[in-house]
Design a protein around this motif. Structure first.
Motif, PDB file in Angstrom:
ATOM      1  N   ASN A 121       0.804  -1.225   0.000  1.00  0.00           N
ATOM      2  CA  ASN A 121       0.000   0.000   0.000  1.00  0.00           C
ATOM      3  C   ASN A 121       0.835   1.272   0.000  1.00  0.00           C
ATOM      4  OD1 ASN A 121      -2.726  -0.992   0.020  1.00  0.00           O
ATOM      5  ND2 ASN A 121      -2.320  -1.761   2.077  1.00  0.00           N
ATOM      6  N   LYS A 170      -3.777  -4.051  -6.096  1.00  0.00           N
ATOM      7  CA  LYS A 170      -4.321  -4.216  -4.738  1.00  0.00           C
ATOM      8  C   LYS A 170      -4.518  -5.699  -4.397  1.00  0.00           C
ATOM      9  CE  LYS A 170      -6.683   0.236  -4.847  1.00  0.00           C
ATOM     10  NZ  LYS A 170      -7.924   0.973  -4.702  1.00  0.00           N
ATOM     11  N   ARG A 229      -1.104   4.801  -0.464  1.00  0.00           N
ATOM     12  CA  ARG A 229      -1.836   4.977  -1.727  1.00  0.00           C
ATOM     13  C   ARG A 229      -2.942   6.031  -1.626  1.00  0.00           C
ATOM     14  NH1 ARG A 229      -3.131   0.926  -4.497  1.00  0.00           N
ATOM     15  NH2 ARG A 229      -2.187  -0.787  -3.361  1.00  0.00           N
ATOM     16  N   ASP A 230      -3.657   6.076  -0.489  1.00  0.00           N
ATOM     17  CA  ASP A 230      -4.744   7.054  -0.340  1.00  0.00           C
ATOM     18  C   ASP A 230      -4.204   8.486  -0.359  1.00  0.00           C
ATOM     19  OD1 ASP A 230      -6.439   4.876  -0.126  1.00  0.00           O
ATOM     20  OD2 ASP A 230      -6.541   4.954   2.064  1.00  0.00           O
ATOM     21  N   LYS A 231      -3.086   8.697   0.341  1.00  0.00           N
ATOM     22  CA  LYS A 231      -2.474  10.027   0.355  1.00  0.00           C
ATOM     23  C   LYS A 231      -1.885  10.371  -1.009  1.00  0.00           C
ATOM     24  CE  LYS A 231      -1.576  10.382   5.276  1.00  0.00           C
ATOM     25  NZ  LYS A 231      -0.579  10.595   6.327  1.00  0.00           N
ATOM     26  N   LEU A 232      -1.368   9.352  -1.706  1.00  0.00           N
ATOM     27  CA  LEU A 232      -0.820   9.604  -3.034  1.00  0.00           C
ATOM     28  C   LEU A 232      -1.930  10.002  -4.007  1.00  0.00           C
ATOM     29  CD1 LEU A 232       1.640   9.725  -4.853  1.00  0.00           C
ATOM     30  CD2 LEU A 232       1.379   7.274  -5.287  1.00  0.00           C
ATOM     31  N   GLU A 233      -3.062   9.331  -3.929  1.00  0.00           N
ATOM     32  CA  GLU A 233      -4.197   9.696  -4.795  1.00  0.00           C
ATOM     33  C   GLU A 233      -4.622  11.140  -4.548  1.00  0.00           C
ATOM     34  OE1 GLU A 233      -5.639   8.114  -7.337  1.00  0.00           O
ATOM     35  OE2 GLU A 233      -4.232   6.462  -7.114  1.00  0.00           O
ATOM     36  N   GLN A 234      -4.640  11.555  -3.287  1.00  0.00           N
ATOM     37  CA  GLN A 234      -4.990  12.945  -2.968  1.00  0.00           C
ATOM     38  C   GLN A 234      -3.908  13.901  -3.455  1.00  0.00           C
ATOM     39  OE1 GLN A 234      -8.027  13.938  -1.711  1.00  0.00           O
ATOM     40  NE2 GLN A 234      -7.220  15.934  -2.335  1.00  0.00           N
ATOM     41  N   PHE A 292      -2.091  13.487  -6.083  1.00  0.00           N
ATOM     42  CA  PHE A 292      -2.277  13.645  -7.527  1.00  0.00           C
ATOM     43  C   PHE A 292      -3.260  14.771  -7.834  1.00  0.00           C
ATOM     44  CE2 PHE A 292      -1.325   8.862  -8.455  1.00  0.00           C
ATOM     45  CZ  PHE A 292       0.031   9.113  -8.326  1.00  0.00           C
ATOM     46  N   VAL A 293      -4.280  14.928  -6.998  1.00  0.00           N
ATOM     47  CA  VAL A 293      -5.271  15.995  -7.178  1.00  0.00           C
ATOM     48  C   VAL A 293      -4.651  17.351  -6.837  1.00  0.00           C
ATOM     49  CG1 VAL A 293      -7.474  16.925  -6.355  1.00  0.00           C
ATOM     50  CG2 VAL A 293      -7.215  14.450  -6.724  1.00  0.00           C
ATOM     51  N   GLU A 335       1.334  13.132 -10.531  1.00  0.00           N
ATOM     52  CA  GLU A 335       0.739  12.068 -11.346  1.00  0.00           C
ATOM     53  C   GLU A 335       1.620  11.817 -12.575  1.00  0.00           C
ATOM     54  OE1 GLU A 335      -3.630  10.439 -12.358  1.00  0.00           O
ATOM     55  OE2 GLU A 335      -3.412  12.612 -12.333  1.00  0.00           O
TER      56      GLU A 335
END
Length: 196
Positions: free
Chosen positions: A51, A93, A113-118, A120-121, A127
């Protein structure tokens, strides 16, 4: 190594591929977590889901798998300023096929991964950065697969020391042999022949 120096190695590595402004740098530093691992510590176990993306600040890690006969095969090394992960597990996953282990005391900066997705925004350049890194990892993996099928062990070793001299000087020879898919004895013979 100071906290600023730790993050500067990460920021400099990112800036090699994308442009960041001051706000971007602050947001990146806020979400990457510092982790220290002892020599021989397992960072990721086979069967766990990967993760985190991990950036090596200091030290050395390896990813490897163990076959049914108990033989270890090294898939990747992670040295200073490199990224290391079970990328397939991370992207799909699914349970990791590899172990990731510290070969010496190692410091990493990692991001969930959750912090990385945020991120990217909030920082679109990240990204693009990870897209480029994943493309390069895919190309390197394809190249390694082709080399293992078409080149002699001696040729693979020559390519290894040409491209990864710093790794060869940092890890034991039996691990280099494992990475190349040959026995330590075979590697020893190759090295003796090359030094003649």
């Amino acid at each position: 190594m100071t906290q600023n120096n730790i993050y500067s190695s990460l920021i400099n590595a990112i800036k090699e591929l994308v442009t960041l402004n001051v706000e971007d740098v602050t947001m990146i530093e806020d979400v990457f977590e510092l982790k220290k691992h002892a020599k021989k510590e397992i960072v990721l176990f086979k069967g766990e889901t990967s993760n985190h993306m991990r950036f090596v600040v200091e030290g050395c890690l390896r990813s490897y798998y163990i076959n049914e006969e108990g033989q270890e095969y090294i898939v990747q090394f992670g040295i200073k300023n490199w990224w290391i992960n079970d990328l397939y597990s991370y992207l799909t996953k699914t349970p990791a096929q590899y172990f990731v282990q510290a070969l010496k005391p190692t410091t990493v900066l990692q991001i969930h991964r959750d912090k990385l997705e945020q991120l990217f925004v909030n920082v679109p350049a990240m990204e693009r950065f990870f897209r480029i890194k994943i493309e390069k990892a895919y190309v390197a993996n394809q190249n390694r697969t082709l080399q293992s099928m078409s080149e002699s062990a001696e040729s693979r070793y020559k390519n290894f020391i040409k491209n990864y001299r710093s790794i060869e000087q940092e890890v034991p020879q039996y691990m280099v042999a494992s990475y190349l898919g040959i026995t330590p004895e075979h590697l020893s013979t190759i090295r003796k022949n090359l030094h003649k």
